[in-house]
Design an enzyme around this catalytic site. Structure first.
Site, PDB file in Angstrom:
ATOM      1  N   ARG A  53      -8.368  -2.558 -10.566  1.00  0.00           N
ATOM      2  CA  ARG A  53      -6.934  -2.558 -10.834  1.00  0.00           C
ATOM      3  C   ARG A  53      -6.527  -3.892 -11.421  1.00  0.00           C
ATOM      4  NH1 ARG A  53      -3.649  -4.435  -5.711  1.00  0.00           N
ATOM      5  NH2 ARG A  53      -1.997  -4.075  -7.190  1.00  0.00           N
ATOM      6  N   HIS A  54      -5.379  -3.865 -12.069  1.00  0.00           N
ATOM      7  CA  HIS A  54      -4.830  -5.080 -12.647  1.00  0.00           C
ATOM      8  C   HIS A  54      -4.247  -5.932 -11.524  1.00  0.00           C
ATOM      9  CE1 HIS A  54      -2.281  -7.670 -15.096  1.00  0.00           C
ATOM     10  NE2 HIS A  54      -2.942  -7.243 -16.153  1.00  0.00           N
ATOM     11  N   PRO A  55      -4.426  -7.251 -11.580  1.00  0.00           N
ATOM     12  CA  PRO A  55      -3.927  -8.055 -10.453  1.00  0.00           C
ATOM     13  C   PRO A  55      -2.407  -8.040 -10.301  1.00  0.00           C
ATOM     14  CG  PRO A  55      -4.844  -9.459 -12.210  1.00  0.00           C
ATOM     15  CD  PRO A  55      -5.193  -8.051 -12.554  1.00  0.00           C
TER      16      PRO A  55
ATOM     17  N   PHE B 211      -2.102   0.336 -12.583  1.00  0.00           N
ATOM     18  CA  PHE B 211      -2.963   0.004 -13.705  1.00  0.00           C
ATOM     19  C   PHE B 211      -4.336   0.029 -13.074  1.00  0.00           C
ATOM     20  CE2 PHE B 211      -3.768  -2.176 -17.708  1.00  0.00           C
ATOM     21  CZ  PHE B 211      -2.600  -2.032 -18.435  1.00  0.00           C
TER      22      PHE B 211
END
Lengths: 402, 402
Positions: free
Chosen positions: B227-229, B234
């Site tokens: 996942r996006h941080p 996302f």
């Protein structure tokens, strides 16, 4: 000292990562980067955290050495200013969705008419041709689609994203290569050309031997986790307080390792004699090696292996990386003073040139910081600039230090 | 059509990956690559599997568009031949351990004396300066030391190697950029220079926002898995027969997604209203989204999301990648006939140039395949070449089709 790309002017319309990464490299090497941002907030990444005094450190670390012109390309006068800049520029760089520049009347065909030498570089998710051309892409989508996630991670686990935005960054690197190759050609021909690089293509290009392995076997390679698919042992082992990477590329190093850890009998063990034996018997060898490595701390092992001439290393987190003596000695961590955010740490320049080295001279610009500088150069008066701002063609910066 | 780097001659002393990757790009773009290999087996990667008819497909996929000269640089006459070539070359590229060329009497300072225009590019594990300069490096060691492994993998799992040799490849890309920038400068000054790029530096350069995040928080970023941080959702979700990547970069897309999956109530749920809310409540949101996605197959979801204009994609394995319509439309998978191995699949050229496009013209060379061609150009007679072979200065190829 004169920079290697001194005198090269780039009109940089790019946002977020792939494009700004390319223009950062060009700027680090001395090109004059005019970052053209929409007046309504500018580059999206100005809104990405983390922030210091309200300024995005993400943006700051990607946009050093650039000038900012806030310009509304949807206005007639904004286009006119852009075209005036194109006449005197060497490179136009954009990472819009394909077709956007054409809709604005600013596609390569138009720009080439007014400056046949212009190099027009586009970096996009899927490229300017093909059935996916118009689709939106993000790093995560491209990493998923391009195969790298299917090769990353534990052999028995799910596909894994690479922890840096490799989809964007490799596209930025290939774009930079295309630009410089075209620039070189232009010195002979006087003509520019269009450079079209996509994130997906770039992912395919970095799969390298995975494609060869698939071509020969007909089977998609699986993630091999933290080991090399065909050289053994070439893997990560667990010490008492962390991880140690050990890379024994040949039989000689394997034997040396056995003697170094005082397990001479392993050097004679027929199960581990050749690289093929070790690869085939990895399920037996791995626990044996892990058991040995578990008995000391990371630093103790690294010292022992270094003295023995055995290739090994730690797994560093970012705190270790920025303090690493080699990283420091190579100026790969630099600090820069930003007028609002203050002193910011960022990566240095990995391309070391003996005669015309790159340098980091100015911090990332505030939105529209160089409007006056750039418009004056084009012959605009103070009065005209004021009018342009009132009409929303430009948006002069308003520095608010929070 | 004339190639963008036509007329540029590269003497390529590199082996395995980082260097050959750089010279492959230069060759794809039209440079004349003379690969100089030791007569005793040549490039190590000729011995790396997989093999077809005894030829390494690993080697074949990295060495297209190159000529092979087998030359023993440890003999006086071998050096003499090399120096004759240097007089007429533009670029020397090597990836030996730093100091090796100096020991041979062939360091940049020597080569510059006989050809002041020569560009000397070195790609090495740790660079030509600094305390680690002399150490051996491999991709796995550099990935471990450079921080990328600390950012890759499951948040609760061990650090994870990127499944492509990103340590080598990014170093090759930065080296190519340095070479082309120096070549450009040479057109103005007539002078070459040394380009020094290291695998470790290249890893630091691609950490990008991880360094910014560390700089602000003082805490090393952890792997965020798939996942996006900071942008949510996302991430990767599990469909009934595989994985789906969904990338909703803003509130509008989030709401559109909720309506598309017919869960309107989620769009109104205050826990998921803004990106910040969704990020903070990810532990609640992820199972909800996974439960929804689990109910259909990958292709069904991708069709639904495509029609709704929601950014999503599959996780492709290599078999899917090489058959992907966009990959095919962009010529990113090409086939080439090798005289021994036959038809081989390999990645295409990701840099698309409108006027002087790259091309893949010749298969990877057999060891010493172009000895005669190159030595004739230097004025050697058949008789002299025979003597050179007898004395072990060169080793002419002996094609054995197994």
């Amino acid at each position: 000292m004169e920079k290697v790309l001194q005198g090269v002017r780039v009109l940089d319309l790019t946002r977020v990562l792939a494009g700004p990464y390319a223009s950062m490299i060009l700027g680090d090497l001395g090109a004059d980067i005019i970052k053209i941002e929409n007046p309504d907030g500018g580059d999206d990444s100005r809104g990405f955290g983390p922030f210091v005094n309200g300024e995005s450190v993400y943006f700051i670390s990607l946009n050093r050495n650039k000038k900012s012109l806030s310009l509304n390309l949807k206005t007639e006068e904004g286009k006119e200013i852009f075209l005036k800049l194109v006449r005197k520029a060497d490179i136009v760089l954009e990472n819009f969705r394909p077709g956007t520049m054409e809709k604005l009347g600013l596609g390569y065909d138009e720009l080439e008419k007014i400056n046949p030498g212009i190099i027009y570089a586009a970096t996009s998710g899927f490229g300017h041709t093909g059935p996916y051309s118009q689709k939106a892409a993000y790093d995560l989508i491209v990493q998923g689609m391009g195969g790298i996630m299917s090769l990353t991670g534990d052999p028995d686990g799910p596909p894994t994203r690479v922890g840096a935005s490799i989809g964007d960054i490799t596209s930025g690197l290939f774009t930079t290569i295309g630009i410089l190759a075209a620039l070189n050609k232009r010195k002979e021909t006087g003509k520019g050309q269009k450079v079209d690089v996509s994130m997906l293509d770039s992912q395919v290009a970095i799969l390298e031997n995975a494609i060869a392995r698939f071509a020969v076997s007909g089977v998609s390679p699986k993630p091999t986790g933290n080991r090399h698919p065909s050289i053994t042992p070439f893997a990560v082992f667990t010490a008492s307080n962390g991880y140690v990477v050990i890379a024994l590329g040949n039989d000689h190093l394997w034997q040396k390792w056995c003697y170094t850890v005082e397990r001479e009998e392993l050097a004679e063990d027929p199960r581990f004699k050749t690289n093929g034996d070790r690869t085939n018997n990895w399920d037996v060898l791995e626990p044996i090696m892990n058991e040995i490595i578990s008995k000391r701390e990371v630093d103790a092992w690294l010292k022992i292996f270094e003295e023995a001439g055995i290739p090994a290393g730690p797994i560093n987190d970012v705190a270790n990386v920025v303090e690493h003596p080699q990283v420091k000695a190579r100026d790969m961590i630099v600090y820069q003073d930003h007028p609002v955010a203050g002193r910011i740490m960022m990566p240095g320049i990995p391309i070391k040139l003996s005669k015309n080295p790159g340098s980091i001279e100015t911090p990332a610009p505030l939105l529209g910081e160089h409007n006056e500088f750039i418009l004056k150069e084009l012959g605009y008066t103070e009065l005209e600039m004021k009018r342009l701002e009132e009409q929303g063609v430009i948006q002069n910066r308003k520095v608010v230090i929070k």
